[in-house]
Write a protein that holds these residues in place. Structure first.
Motif, short mmCIF file in Angstrom:
data_model
loop_
_atom_site.label_atom_id
_atom_site.label_comp_id
_atom_site.label_asym_id
_atom_site.label_seq_id
_atom_site.Cartn_x
_atom_site.Cartn_y
_atom_site.Cartn_z
N VAL A 9 -13.33 -45.58 17.68
CA VAL A 9 -13.72 -46.79 16.98
C VAL A 9 -12.54 -47.33 16.17
CG1 VAL A 9 -14.74 -45.35 15.17
CG2 VAL A 9 -15.33 -47.76 15.27
N LEU A 10 -12.35 -48.64 16.22
CA LEU A 10 -11.23 -49.26 15.51
C LEU A 10 -11.44 -49.12 14.01
CD1 LEU A 10 -8.63 -51.03 15.66
CD2 LEU A 10 -10.13 -53.00 15.35
N GLN A 11 -10.39 -48.68 13.33
CA GLN A 11 -10.47 -48.44 11.89
C GLN A 11 -9.23 -48.98 11.19
OE1 GLN A 11 -10.58 -44.25 11.09
NE2 GLN A 11 -12.76 -44.25 10.64
N LEU A 12 -9.43 -49.28 9.91
CA LEU A 12 -8.28 -49.62 9.06
C LEU A 12 -8.07 -48.48 8.07
CD1 LEU A 12 -9.06 -53.35 8.12
CD2 LEU A 12 -7.50 -52.51 9.88
N THR A 13 -6.83 -48.26 7.71
CA THR A 13 -6.56 -47.33 6.62
C THR A 13 -5.47 -47.90 5.73
OG1 THR A 13 -6.20 -45.00 6.04
CG2 THR A 13 -4.78 -45.91 7.77
N LEU A 14 -5.41 -47.38 4.50
CA LEU A 14 -4.31 -47.74 3.61
C LEU A 14 -3.28 -46.62 3.64
CD1 LEU A 14 -3.40 -49.79 1.22
CD2 LEU A 14 -3.75 -47.70 -0.10
N ALA A 15 -2.04 -46.99 3.91
CA ALA A 15 -0.94 -46.03 3.88
C ALA A 15 0.07 -46.50 2.85
CB ALA A 15 -0.29 -45.94 5.26
N VAL A 16 0.60 -45.56 2.09
CA VAL A 16 1.61 -45.91 1.08
C VAL A 16 2.82 -45.01 1.24
CG1 VAL A 16 2.12 -46.05 -1.39
CG2 VAL A 16 -0.18 -46.60 -0.58
N ILE A 17 3.99 -45.63 1.25
CA ILE A 17 5.23 -44.87 1.14
C ILE A 17 5.60 -44.86 -0.34
CG2 ILE A 17 7.63 -44.63 1.88
CD1 ILE A 17 6.94 -46.10 4.44
N LYS A 18 5.62 -43.66 -0.89
CA LYS A 18 5.74 -43.50 -2.35
C LYS A 18 7.19 -43.68 -2.82
CE LYS A 18 1.72 -40.43 -2.62
NZ LYS A 18 1.16 -39.19 -3.23
N PRO A 19 7.36 -43.82 -4.15
CA PRO A 19 8.69 -44.14 -4.69
C PRO A 19 9.81 -43.19 -4.28
CG PRO A 19 7.03 -44.48 -6.38
CD PRO A 19 6.32 -43.87 -5.20
N ASP A 20 9.52 -41.91 -4.11
CA ASP A 20 10.60 -40.98 -3.73
C ASP A 20 11.18 -41.34 -2.37
OD1 ASP A 20 8.05 -40.21 -2.70
OD2 ASP A 20 8.80 -38.22 -2.18
N ALA A 21 10.31 -41.78 -1.45
CA ALA A 21 10.76 -42.10 -0.09
C ALA A 21 11.34 -43.51 0.01
CB ALA A 21 9.61 -41.94 0.89
N VAL A 22 10.79 -44.44 -0.76
CA VAL A 22 11.33 -45.81 -0.72
C VAL A 22 12.74 -45.84 -1.31
CG1 VAL A 22 11.05 -48.17 -1.63
CG2 VAL A 22 9.07 -46.94 -0.73
N ALA A 23 13.00 -44.95 -2.28
CA ALA A 23 14.31 -44.92 -2.92
C ALA A 23 15.42 -44.51 -1.95
CB ALA A 23 14.28 -43.95 -4.11
N HIS A 24 15.03 -43.89 -0.83
CA HIS A 24 16.01 -43.43 0.13
C HIS A 24 15.92 -44.28 1.40
CE1 HIS A 24 18.48 -41.07 2.64
NE2 HIS A 24 18.54 -40.05 1.82
N GLU A 40 -11.65 -48.65 2.13
CA GLU A 40 -12.08 -49.98 1.67
C GLU A 40 -11.65 -50.23 0.23
OE1 GLU A 40 -15.96 -50.54 4.52
OE2 GLU A 40 -16.24 -50.78 2.35
N ARG A 41 -11.89 -49.23 -0.60
CA ARG A 41 -11.54 -49.37 -2.01
C ARG A 41 -10.02 -49.52 -2.18
NH1 ARG A 41 -9.83 -46.57 -6.79
NH2 ARG A 41 -9.11 -44.75 -5.63
N GLU A 42 -9.27 -48.71 -1.46
CA GLU A 42 -7.82 -48.70 -1.64
C GLU A 42 -7.16 -49.96 -1.05
OE1 GLU A 42 -7.55 -43.83 -1.79
OE2 GLU A 42 -6.50 -44.89 -0.18
N ILE A 43 -7.69 -50.44 0.06
CA ILE A 43 -7.15 -51.68 0.62
C ILE A 43 -7.40 -52.82 -0.36
CG2 ILE A 43 -7.49 -53.41 2.44
CD1 ILE A 43 -7.95 -51.00 4.39
N ARG A 44 -8.61 -52.85 -0.95
CA ARG A 44 -8.92 -53.88 -1.94
C ARG A 44 -7.99 -53.77 -3.14
NH1 ARG A 44 -14.06 -52.68 -3.68
NH2 ARG A 44 -14.68 -52.52 -1.50
#
Ligand code: CMP
Length: 148
Positions: free
Chosen positions: A1-16, A129-133
């Motif tokens: 089933v098609l789903q959405l999720t929220l993914a975050v690249i956190k500050p430690d990884a974005v810094a590099h 749903e909560r996190e995407i919002r």
């Protein structure tokens, strides 16, 4: 089933820059469709609000501080079973466990500590749903689902 999720690249990884690039590529290589993507910086109170369920845990203060320490990148990702697939790709929260049980996972390869563990992913349909919002208040999950 098609789903959405929220993914975050956190500050430690974005810094590099190389790590950020590698993680972005992982998303593309694993059949996710990037529905939304933005870079943002949290104030301390955003961090406290997002992680309210962890207040009282011993790692709460360091978590809140870390997540408001610099830029991060948030994605709305789509694919079948997106929530589980992204969590499998990240591996276990704790870096030590990730390295033992899932050496190919993102956290095993890039995680520094249990707090600075490179990525976040929603753990259920409700939290997605909560996190995407939370990250994308202008994005309406239901409208997007209807159009697909
Ligand atoms: P995340 O998936 O974003 O959800 C809660 C976060 O708390 C987790 O990733 C870690 O960044 C952080 N955290 C820090 N220490 C711990 C710990 N000992 N156990 C679980 N989560 C921790």
């Amino acid at each position: 089933v098609l789903q959405l999720t929220l993914a975050v690249i956190k500050p430690d990884a974005v810094a590099h820059p190389l790590m950020l690039e590698a993680l972005h590529q992982r998303i593309l290589d694993n059949s996710f469709v990037i529905v939304r993507c933005k870079d943002l910086v949290w104030r301390r109170q955003d961090s406290e609000r997002f992680y309210a369920e962890h207040s009282g845990r011993f790692f709460y203060q360091r978590l809140v501080e870390f997540m408001s320490s610099g830029p991060m990148r948030a994605y709305v990702l789509a694919r079948e079973d997106a929530i589980r697939h992204w969590r499998d790709l990240m591996g276990p929260t704790k870096v030590f466990r990730a390295r033992h049980t899932s050496p190919a996972s993102i956290r095993a390869q890039f995680g520094l500590t249990d707090t600075r563990n490179t990525t976040h992913g929603s753990d259920s349909v409700e939290s997605a749903e909560r996190e995407i919002r939370f990250f994308f208040p202008e994005f309406y999950v239901e409208d997007w689902m209807k159009k697909e």
